[in-house]
Design an enzyme around this catalytic site. Sequence first.
Site, PDB file in Angstrom:
ATOM      1  N   SER A   3     -83.339 -44.373  25.871  1.00 29.42           N
ATOM      2  CA  SER A   3     -84.480 -44.477  25.206  1.00 29.42           C
ATOM      3  C   SER A   3     -85.692 -44.980  26.341  1.00 29.42           C
ATOM      4  CB  SER A   3     -84.405 -46.146  24.556  1.00 29.42           C
ATOM      5  OG  SER A   3     -85.632 -46.553  24.245  1.00 29.42           O
ATOM      6  N   TYR A  23     -81.894 -55.100  22.903  1.00 31.32           N
ATOM      7  CA  TYR A  23     -81.780 -53.617  22.952  1.00 31.32           C
ATOM      8  C   TYR A  23     -82.317 -53.065  24.115  1.00 31.32           C
ATOM      9  CZ  TYR A  23     -83.128 -48.971  21.294  1.00 31.32           C
ATOM     10  OH  TYR A  23     -83.140 -47.406  21.013  1.00 31.32           O
TER      11      TYR A  23
HETATM   12  P1  NAD Z   1     -80.111 -44.232  12.923  1.00 28.31           P
HETATM   13  O1  NAD Z   1     -79.995 -45.784  12.476  1.00 28.31           O
HETATM   14  O2  NAD Z   1     -80.750 -43.011  12.101  1.00 28.31           O
HETATM   15  O3  NAD Z   1     -78.673 -43.731  13.349  1.00 28.31           O
HETATM   16  C1  NAD Z   1     -77.760 -44.583  14.133  1.00 28.31           C
HETATM   17  C2  NAD Z   1     -76.312 -44.131  14.090  1.00 28.31           C
HETATM   18  O4  NAD Z   1     -75.374 -44.799  14.751  1.00 28.31           O
HETATM   19  C3  NAD Z   1     -75.991 -44.046  12.701  1.00 28.31           C
HETATM   20  O5  NAD Z   1     -75.373 -42.957  12.242  1.00 28.31           O
HETATM   21  C4  NAD Z   1     -74.995 -45.410  12.614  1.00 28.31           C
HETATM   22  O6  NAD Z   1     -74.096 -45.045  11.415  1.00 28.31           O
HETATM   23  C5  NAD Z   1     -74.514 -45.224  13.900  1.00 28.31           C
HETATM   24  N1  NAD Z   1     -73.690 -46.457  14.515  1.00 28.31           N
HETATM   25  C6  NAD Z   1     -74.248 -47.658  14.296  1.00 28.31           C
HETATM   26  N2  NAD Z   1     -73.393 -48.725  14.681  1.00 28.31           N
HETATM   27  C7  NAD Z   1     -72.184 -48.065  15.118  1.00 28.31           C
HETATM   28  C8  NAD Z   1     -70.983 -48.120  15.495  1.00 28.31           C
HETATM   29  N3  NAD Z   1     -70.580 -49.478  15.699  1.00 28.31           N
HETATM   30  N4  NAD Z   1     -69.960 -47.065  15.652  1.00 28.31           N
HETATM   31  C9  NAD Z   1     -70.341 -45.774  15.464  1.00 28.31           C
HETATM   32  N5  NAD Z   1     -71.542 -45.697  14.796  1.00 28.31           N
HETATM   33  C10 NAD Z   1     -72.499 -46.363  14.888  1.00 28.31           C
HETATM   34  O7  NAD Z   1     -81.044 -44.423  14.507  1.00 28.31           O
HETATM   35  P2  NAD Z   1     -81.629 -43.157  15.553  1.00 28.31           P
HETATM   36  O8  NAD Z   1     -82.867 -43.315  15.670  1.00 28.31           O
HETATM   37  O9  NAD Z   1     -80.981 -42.049  15.146  1.00 28.31           O
HETATM   38  O10 NAD Z   1     -80.851 -43.615  16.795  1.00 28.31           O
HETATM   39  C11 NAD Z   1     -79.727 -42.867  17.357  1.00 28.31           C
HETATM   40  C12 NAD Z   1     -79.807 -43.272  18.971  1.00 28.31           C
HETATM   41  O11 NAD Z   1     -81.089 -43.147  19.423  1.00 28.31           O
HETATM   42  C13 NAD Z   1     -79.731 -44.941  19.270  1.00 28.31           C
HETATM   43  O12 NAD Z   1     -78.884 -45.129  20.258  1.00 28.31           O
HETATM   44  C14 NAD Z   1     -81.058 -45.254  19.371  1.00 28.31           C
HETATM   45  O13 NAD Z   1     -81.024 -46.334  20.247  1.00 28.31           O
HETATM   46  C15 NAD Z   1     -81.689 -44.113  20.165  1.00 28.31           C
HETATM   47  N6  NAD Z   1     -83.263 -43.921  20.102  1.00 28.31           N
HETATM   48  C16 NAD Z   1     -83.774 -43.786  18.964  1.00 28.31           C
HETATM   49  C17 NAD Z   1     -85.115 -44.005  18.973  1.00 28.31           C
HETATM   50  C18 NAD Z   1     -85.997 -43.599  17.852  1.00 28.31           C
HETATM   51  O14 NAD Z   1     -87.177 -43.696  17.956  1.00 28.31           O
HETATM   52  N7  NAD Z   1     -85.271 -43.438  16.693  1.00 28.31           N
HETATM   53  C19 NAD Z   1     -85.923 -44.073  20.121  1.00 28.31           C
HETATM   54  C20 NAD Z   1     -85.077 -44.296  21.293  1.00 28.31           C
HETATM   55  C21 NAD Z   1     -83.765 -44.191  21.403  1.00 28.31           C
END
Ligand code: NAD
Length: 286
Positions: free
Chosen positions: A171, A184
């Site tokens: 991130s 986080y």
């Molecule tokens: P999201 O909530 O849409 O997806 C998260 C996914 O992780 C889901 O499929 C959920 O089921 C899965 N998950 C959660 N706990 C789990 C576990 N214990 N075991 C297996 N799977 C698990 O969110 P997203 O935005 O798609 O996030 C995906 C990644 O991207 C994360 O690591 C998040 O920190 C990172 N990220 C997202 C953003 C953003 O702006 N959306 C920015 C920076 C980083």
Amino acid sequence: MSAPEIGKNLPEVALPSVSLAKVLKGQKALVTGANSGIGKATAICLAQAGADVVVNYFSGDDAARQVVADIQKSGSKAIAHLADVSREDQVQAMFKRMIEELGTIDILVNNAGLQQDAAFEEMTLQQWNTVLNVNLTGQFLCAREAVREFKRRGVVKEVSCAAGKIICMSSVHEVIPWAGHVNYAASKGGVMLMMKSIAQEVARYRIRVNSIGPGAIRTPINTAAWEAPAAYNELMKLIPYNRIGEPEDIGRAAVWLASDHADYVNGITLFVDGGMTLYPGFAEGG
Ligand code: NAD
């Protein structure tokens, strides 16, 4: 012509369609947390680029089945597998199944992650541990299994120049502190040095380990930051490129990082953030 006012007069983004060609043909990928948001888009992009994909998820059977169906449309194989990435036994069972059913693993996308936000003095140990366990320990457990298989199998030059590729979903908060989200930000800061240390240790086996550092991407994890117009306009103050990111922005970057086009790229974080890490507050201040 004056620049558009922040967050206004800008069209909704429809990313241009691109051909992902079959740069990952014959490769086997595992994407954790692949039934939602960034993981889902990444799994589909990898498949469009020719990879067979294991779609890991934690809850949401229907959403996982839908991702599998979308992947199959592109002609790749897909398997949905429920596992909690923070549990060693479940991670090991997932890799065992992948190797039995797909033969091996070439690409791991360590994507699963969550937020449990609280003011620092209110943050419970459970909130701290849950976020660290999934976002950091989960990535460690999956990366370790992947490295074991990459080293066992070695380079298969018809498939890839590398013995294996790991992409950690980090991130912008691996470098930008984030008040109210201490657990986080600590997890993503941990991912940064975990990724670099693994990369340093296993490079000699032709294993590449990198991260993607997304900025604000339109997914369920951060709906509050983009759904309401007022929130969206506030968000735009942090994004010089003046649009929110789409999950496919990350999926396409993952295809490139996993492909042999990026064969000399090792141990970096590729920020895909519309310039959020340019500290836009300094554009007119400082
Ligand atoms: P999201 O909530 O849409 O997806 C998260 C996914 O992780 C889901 O499929 C959920 O089921 C899965 N998950 C959660 N706990 C789990 C576990 N214990 N075991 C297996 N799977 C698990 O969110 P997203 O935005 O798609 O996030 C995906 C990644 O991207 C994360 O690591 C998040 O920190 C990172 N990220 C997202 C953003 C953003 O702006 N959306 C920015 C920076 C980083």
